[in-house]
Scaffold this motif. Sequence first.
Motif, PDB file in Angstrom:
ATOM      1  N   ALA A  34      47.869  -5.355   5.340  1.00  0.00           N
ATOM      2  CA  ALA A  34      47.988  -4.162   4.489  1.00  0.00           C
ATOM      3  C   ALA A  34      48.400  -2.945   5.314  1.00  0.00           C
ATOM      4  CB  ALA A  34      46.683  -3.895   3.753  1.00  0.00           C
ATOM      5  N   ARG A  35      47.840  -2.814   6.506  1.00  0.00           N
ATOM      6  CA  ARG A  35      48.202  -1.677   7.365  1.00  0.00           C
ATOM      7  C   ARG A  35      49.667  -1.748   7.782  1.00  0.00           C
ATOM      8  NH1 ARG A  35      42.957  -3.115   9.378  1.00  0.00           N
ATOM      9  NH2 ARG A  35      41.443  -1.614   8.587  1.00  0.00           N
ATOM     10  N   THR A  36      50.157  -2.943   8.047  1.00  0.00           N
ATOM     11  CA  THR A  36      51.569  -3.124   8.385  1.00  0.00           C
ATOM     12  C   THR A  36      52.443  -2.755   7.187  1.00  0.00           C
ATOM     13  OG1 THR A  36      51.074  -4.861   9.984  1.00  0.00           O
ATOM     14  CG2 THR A  36      53.316  -4.812   9.106  1.00  0.00           C
ATOM     15  N   LEU A  37      52.041  -3.200   6.005  1.00  0.00           N
ATOM     16  CA  LEU A  37      52.813  -2.859   4.808  1.00  0.00           C
ATOM     17  C   LEU A  37      52.824  -1.358   4.563  1.00  0.00           C
ATOM     18  CD1 LEU A  37      51.853  -5.701   2.309  1.00  0.00           C
ATOM     19  CD2 LEU A  37      54.044  -5.348   3.467  1.00  0.00           C
ATOM     20  N   ARG A  38      51.718  -0.690   4.854  1.00  0.00           N
ATOM     21  CA  ARG A  38      51.663   0.771   4.671  1.00  0.00           C
ATOM     22  C   ARG A  38      52.759   1.464   5.474  1.00  0.00           C
ATOM     23  NH1 ARG A  38      45.586   3.257   4.351  1.00  0.00           N
ATOM     24  NH2 ARG A  38      45.121   2.390   2.301  1.00  0.00           N
ATOM     25  N   LYS A  39      53.060   0.929   6.636  1.00  0.00           N
ATOM     26  CA  LYS A  39      54.071   1.538   7.502  1.00  0.00           C
ATOM     27  C   LYS A  39      55.490   1.177   7.087  1.00  0.00           C
ATOM     28  CE  LYS A  39      51.022   1.358  11.506  1.00  0.00           C
ATOM     29  NZ  LYS A  39      50.744   0.675  12.775  1.00  0.00           N
ATOM     30  N   ASN A  40      55.666   0.013   6.460  1.00  0.00           N
ATOM     31  CA  ASN A  40      57.007  -0.513   6.267  1.00  0.00           C
ATOM     32  C   ASN A  40      57.486  -0.658   4.829  1.00  0.00           C
ATOM     33  OD1 ASN A  40      57.492  -0.951   9.093  1.00  0.00           O
ATOM     34  ND2 ASN A  40      56.005  -2.599   8.953  1.00  0.00           N
ATOM     35  N   LEU A  41      56.593  -0.815   3.865  1.00  0.00           N
ATOM     36  CA  LEU A  41      56.990  -1.087   2.488  1.00  0.00           C
ATOM     37  C   LEU A  41      57.262   0.202   1.722  1.00  0.00           C
ATOM     38  CD1 LEU A  41      57.306  -3.276   0.240  1.00  0.00           C
ATOM     39  CD2 LEU A  41      54.908  -2.803  -0.329  1.00  0.00           C
ATOM     40  N   LEU A  42      58.460   0.325   1.165  1.00  0.00           N
ATOM     41  CA  LEU A  42      58.767   1.469   0.312  1.00  0.00           C
ATOM     42  C   LEU A  42      58.272   1.214  -1.107  1.00  0.00           C
ATOM     43  CD1 LEU A  42      62.380   2.381   1.489  1.00  0.00           C
ATOM     44  CD2 LEU A  42      60.251   3.631   1.928  1.00  0.00           C
ATOM     45  N   ASP A  43      58.693   0.090  -1.677  1.00  0.00           N
ATOM     46  CA  ASP A  43      58.229  -0.275  -3.008  1.00  0.00           C
ATOM     47  C   ASP A  43      58.485  -1.756  -3.248  1.00  0.00           C
ATOM     48  OD1 ASP A  43      60.901  -0.661  -4.227  1.00  0.00           O
ATOM     49  OD2 ASP A  43      61.060   1.503  -4.111  1.00  0.00           O
ATOM     50  N   CYS A  44      57.828  -2.262  -4.278  1.00  0.00           N
ATOM     51  CA  CYS A  44      58.040  -3.656  -4.652  1.00  0.00           C
ATOM     52  C   CYS A  44      57.643  -3.842  -6.106  1.00  0.00           C
ATOM     53  CB  CYS A  44      57.276  -4.610  -3.742  1.00  0.00           C
ATOM     54  SG  CYS A  44      55.499  -4.545  -3.928  1.00  0.00           S
ATOM     55  N   ARG A  45      58.088  -4.947  -6.647  1.00  0.00           N
ATOM     56  CA  ARG A  45      57.657  -5.341  -7.983  1.00  0.00           C
ATOM     57  C   ARG A  45      57.505  -6.852  -8.011  1.00  0.00           C
ATOM     58  NH1 ARG A  45      61.464  -7.501 -11.145  1.00  0.00           N
ATOM     59  NH2 ARG A  45      63.603  -7.329 -10.412  1.00  0.00           N
ATOM     60  N   PHE A  46      56.694  -7.307  -8.945  1.00  0.00           N
ATOM     61  CA  PHE A  46      56.362  -8.721  -9.047  1.00  0.00           C
ATOM     62  C   PHE A  46      56.889  -9.257 -10.367  1.00  0.00           C
ATOM     63  CE2 PHE A  46      53.464  -6.701  -6.223  1.00  0.00           C
ATOM     64  CZ  PHE A  46      53.345  -7.587  -5.182  1.00  0.00           C
ATOM     65  N   GLU A  47      57.741 -10.250 -10.276  1.00  0.00           N
ATOM     66  CA  GLU A  47      58.321 -10.908 -11.449  1.00  0.00           C
ATOM     67  C   GLU A  47      57.629 -12.271 -11.573  1.00  0.00           C
ATOM     68  OE1 GLU A  47      62.755 -12.370 -12.910  1.00  0.00           O
ATOM     69  OE2 GLU A  47      62.493 -11.529 -10.915  1.00  0.00           O
ATOM     70  N   VAL A  48      56.723 -12.388 -12.530  1.00  0.00           N
ATOM     71  CA  VAL A  48      55.958 -13.619 -12.704  1.00  0.00           C
ATOM     72  C   VAL A  48      56.730 -14.544 -13.642  1.00  0.00           C
ATOM     73  CG1 VAL A  48      53.761 -14.623 -13.392  1.00  0.00           C
ATOM     74  CG2 VAL A  48      53.804 -12.360 -12.332  1.00  0.00           C
ATOM     75  N   HIS A  49      57.069 -15.721 -13.140  1.00  0.00           N
ATOM     76  CA  HIS A  49      57.858 -16.684 -13.904  1.00  0.00           C
ATOM     77  C   HIS A  49      56.962 -17.585 -14.739  1.00  0.00           C
ATOM     78  CE1 HIS A  49      61.126 -15.283 -11.455  1.00  0.00           C
ATOM     79  NE2 HIS A  49      60.446 -15.604 -10.376  1.00  0.00           N
ATOM     80  N   GLU A  50      55.824 -17.962 -14.182  1.00  0.00           N
ATOM     81  CA  GLU A  50      54.872 -18.795 -14.916  1.00  0.00           C
ATOM     82  C   GLU A  50      53.525 -18.741 -14.211  1.00  0.00           C
ATOM     83  OE1 GLU A  50      56.204 -22.911 -14.868  1.00  0.00           O
ATOM     84  OE2 GLU A  50      57.141 -22.571 -12.929  1.00  0.00           O
ATOM     85  N   ALA A  51      52.477 -18.930 -15.009  1.00  0.00           N
ATOM     86  CA  ALA A  51      51.123 -18.929 -14.447  1.00  0.00           C
ATOM     87  C   ALA A  51      50.214 -19.718 -15.376  1.00  0.00           C
ATOM     88  CB  ALA A  51      50.610 -17.505 -14.280  1.00  0.00           C
ATOM     89  N   LEU A  52      49.231 -20.348 -14.774  1.00  0.00           N
ATOM     90  CA  LEU A  52      48.215 -21.102 -15.506  1.00  0.00           C
ATOM     91  C   LEU A  52      46.859 -20.736 -14.940  1.00  0.00           C
ATOM     92  CD1 LEU A  52      49.919 -24.615 -15.321  1.00  0.00           C
ATOM     93  CD2 LEU A  52      49.802 -23.152 -17.354  1.00  0.00           C
ATOM     94  N   ALA A  53      45.860 -20.705 -15.820  1.00  0.00           N
ATOM     95  CA  ALA A  53      44.502 -20.420 -15.362  1.00  0.00           C
ATOM     96  C   ALA A  53      43.525 -21.299 -16.136  1.00  0.00           C
ATOM     97  CB  ALA A  53      44.164 -18.949 -15.577  1.00  0.00           C
ATOM     98  N   ALA A  54      42.513 -21.805 -15.417  1.00  0.00           N
ATOM     99  CA  ALA A  54      41.464 -22.606 -16.046  1.00  0.00           C
ATOM    100  C   ALA A  54      40.284 -22.701 -15.097  1.00  0.00           C
ATOM    101  CB  ALA A  54      41.976 -24.009 -16.377  1.00  0.00           C
ATOM    102  N   GLU A  55      39.099 -22.498 -15.640  1.00  0.00           N
ATOM    103  CA  GLU A  55      37.855 -22.725 -14.911  1.00  0.00           C
ATOM    104  C   GLU A  55      37.829 -22.065 -13.532  1.00  0.00           C
ATOM    105  OE1 GLU A  55      37.021 -26.921 -14.996  1.00  0.00           O
ATOM    106  OE2 GLU A  55      37.348 -27.015 -17.151  1.00  0.00           O
ATOM    107  N   GLY A  56      38.181 -20.789 -13.470  1.00  0.00           N
ATOM    108  CA  GLY A  56      38.103 -20.050 -12.218  1.00  0.00           C
ATOM    109  C   GLY A  56      39.220 -20.332 -11.235  1.00  0.00           C
ATOM    110  N   ARG A  57      40.249 -20.967 -11.684  1.00  0.00           N
ATOM    111  CA  ARG A  57      41.407 -21.249 -10.825  1.00  0.00           C
ATOM    112  C   ARG A  57      42.650 -20.666 -11.465  1.00  0.00           C
ATOM    113  NH1 ARG A  57      39.555 -24.037  -6.497  1.00  0.00           N
ATOM    114  NH2 ARG A  57      37.912 -25.510  -6.965  1.00  0.00           N
ATOM    115  N   ILE A  58      43.608 -20.333 -10.626  1.00  0.00           N
ATOM    116  CA  ILE A  58      44.873 -19.793 -11.116  1.00  0.00           C
ATOM    117  C   ILE A  58      46.012 -20.329 -10.264  1.00  0.00           C
ATOM    118  CG2 ILE A  58      44.753 -17.653  -9.733  1.00  0.00           C
ATOM    119  CD1 ILE A  58      45.849 -16.353 -12.498  1.00  0.00           C
ATOM    120  N   ALA A  59      47.121 -20.620 -10.919  1.00  0.00           N
ATOM    121  CA  ALA A  59      48.336 -21.062 -10.230  1.00  0.00           C
ATOM    122  C   ALA A  59      49.475 -20.234 -10.804  1.00  0.00           C
ATOM    123  CB  ALA A  59      48.584 -22.547 -10.460  1.00  0.00           C
TER     124      ALA A  59
END
Length: 139
Positions: A61-86
Amino acid sequence: MKPLEGTTPEQFVADFFTSYVQDVVHSGDDPGPLADRYYAPDIVQISDGMELDREGLLAHARTLRKNLLDCRFEVHEALAAEGRIAARFTIHARMRKGPAVAREVHMFGELTPEGRLRRVTQLSRTLPATAVRPEQEQR
């Protein structure tokens, strides 16, 4: 972070990582307490074979603070069940130096009852430059 109740797995993943970057990376506050909102104290994250614990995540996180300008997350698919996520998603990022980048991530995780990540295994790959949208380069 709230558990998955009331949201889709795709939205949970997008909100989780977007909020994490805003709170931990783009904040001037101590990243430790902020990261604890998202990750359990005994977090183990394995990304492309490299294992990180809480301290390793904070160092990243400290490295990203110095280097990352911005980002976005494009989620294509996700599944969740019983405390797990993929999920399969793409991170589109602009760094202080170099061109914009896009990384496809395949993530498998274990969540605490509060919705924090306790264990994460990720495989990722850098996508070809053609996957980076022109508007990302121009910002």
